[in-house]
Design an enzyme around this catalytic site. Structure first.
Site, PDB file in Angstrom:
ATOM      1  N   GLU A  97      31.706  30.423  18.810  1.00  0.00           N
ATOM      2  CA  GLU A  97      30.964  31.216  17.831  1.00  0.00           C
ATOM      3  C   GLU A  97      31.177  32.716  17.987  1.00  0.00           C
ATOM      4  OE1 GLU A  97      26.991  29.745  18.362  1.00  0.00           O
ATOM      5  OE2 GLU A  97      27.278  28.124  16.913  1.00  0.00           O
ATOM      6  N   GLU A 128      34.001  14.888  35.292  1.00  0.00           N
ATOM      7  CA  GLU A 128      33.044  15.824  35.874  1.00  0.00           C
ATOM      8  C   GLU A 128      33.068  15.817  37.396  1.00  0.00           C
ATOM      9  OE1 GLU A 128      28.688  14.133  36.492  1.00  0.00           O
ATOM     10  OE2 GLU A 128      29.205  14.157  34.367  1.00  0.00           O
TER      11      GLU A 128
END
Length: 321
Positions: A97, A128
């Site tokens: 963004e 992960e």
């Protein structure tokens, strides 16, 4: 009948998870599935209301991290988020963004997620837990001392996030660890540890809930305030917005009008003269300069509108205008 015990590694991980606030079981909610929808929605809403208070407790740490990040970025450094699962997705979201909001280069704020782009929309098993994967991802980016790496992990123990921070610190980059538990390995590994403790989740261990909300709030602060410090705004106006669609083009016109008080006709003329660059258009109107001069003054002020405006008005006074 299989009576074998879990592997030692699994037992250790289970004990570790049981010690985390974000993984705690809440027996008072064990009948939540028996409640009606409105009652569950009310519970979730009241739970979420506690998150801003938890963030408030960490504001000094957040502000210190932002000042350090802005100082590095002012020297050309990059901001890199690194996380797995929900935490990684939130980092990717915040990074994505920045270009349309602040006209940053896509490589200036980067979101890394364990397992790569595929993991944004689907689980990538085992990613992960791979510290070396984080090291490889950062090496691929060529992380250096001018950069900042923010490791994000609700538990504060995710190997990918901890590995990213440890590697970044080893090469001299600034490091921030954002977690939702206390005394976490992630915060300990980073120069700036931010631990927003939101308490046990409504659904046991579902850290996309309060923990995810807390991480989103902190990431909003990190990117937004850093960009304010870098001169990407004029007051609370997004003067660096990139007009890539009709909505943003309309917003650009509104921003110029709000910043200058100019008429619609003046706004259109200024944006046309500056190829749609909002910051430049504002400077031509308020500073009384032409588009090439506005571009030069902004370049000299490293894109900061207020210093460029001071230079323009000072120039006008010197010329007796």
């Amino acid at each position: 009948m299989n009576t074998s015990s879990p592997a030692p590694g699994i037992q250790r991980l289970r004990q570790e998870l049981e010690s985390l606030t974000t993984e705690a079981f809440r027996p008072e909610l064990s009948d939540i599935d028996r409640l009606d929808t409105l009652e569950i929605a009310g519970l979730m809403n009241s739970e979420d209301a506690d998150v801003p208070t938890a963030v408030t407790a960490q504001l000094p740490q957040i502000a210190a991290a932002i000042d350090a990040i802005a100082e590095r970025m002012a020297r050309g450094g990059r901001l890199v988020y690194a996380g797995a699962g929900t935490a990684g997705r939130l980092g990717v979201l915040d990074a994505s963004e920045c270009p349309p909001t602040f006209n940053t280069d896509p490589e200036q704020v980067v979101g890394l997620i364990a397992g790569g782009p595929e993991a944004v929309v689907a689980s990538v098993e085992g990613a992960e837990d791979d510290r070396e994967l984080a090291v490889a991802d950062l090496e691929r980016l060529g992380v250096e001392p001018a950069d900042t790496v923010v490791g994000i992990s609700a538990s504060g123990r995710t190997p990918y996030a901890v590995g990213a921070v440890e590697h970044a610190r080893s090469v001299g980059a600034l490091t921030v660890g954002l977690a939702c538990n206390e005394r976490t390995p992630l915060a300990a590994a980073a120069e700036h540890g931010i631990e927003v403790v939101v308490g046990p989740e409504l659904l046991t261990g579902s850290t996309r809930l309060k923990a995810g909300t807390a991480q989103k709030l902190v990431l909003n602060m990190i990117s937004t305030i850093t960009m304010i410090r870098l001169g990407k705004t004029y007051g609370n106006l997004m003067v660096d917005v990139r007009a890539t669609n009709e909505k943003l083009r309309a917003r650009s016109r509104r921003i110029v009008a709000l910043a200058t008080g100019a008429s619609d006709e003046e706004v259109e003329e200024a944006l046309a003269a500056t190829d749609g660059e909002v910051k430049n258009a504002v400077l031509t109107i308020l500073g009384g300069v032409d588009a090439p001069t506005a571009a030069r003054l902004l370049a000299e002020s490293r894109g900061r509108l207020r210093p460029a405006l001071d230079a323009a008005t000072g120039r006008a006074r010197m010329m007796g205008e």
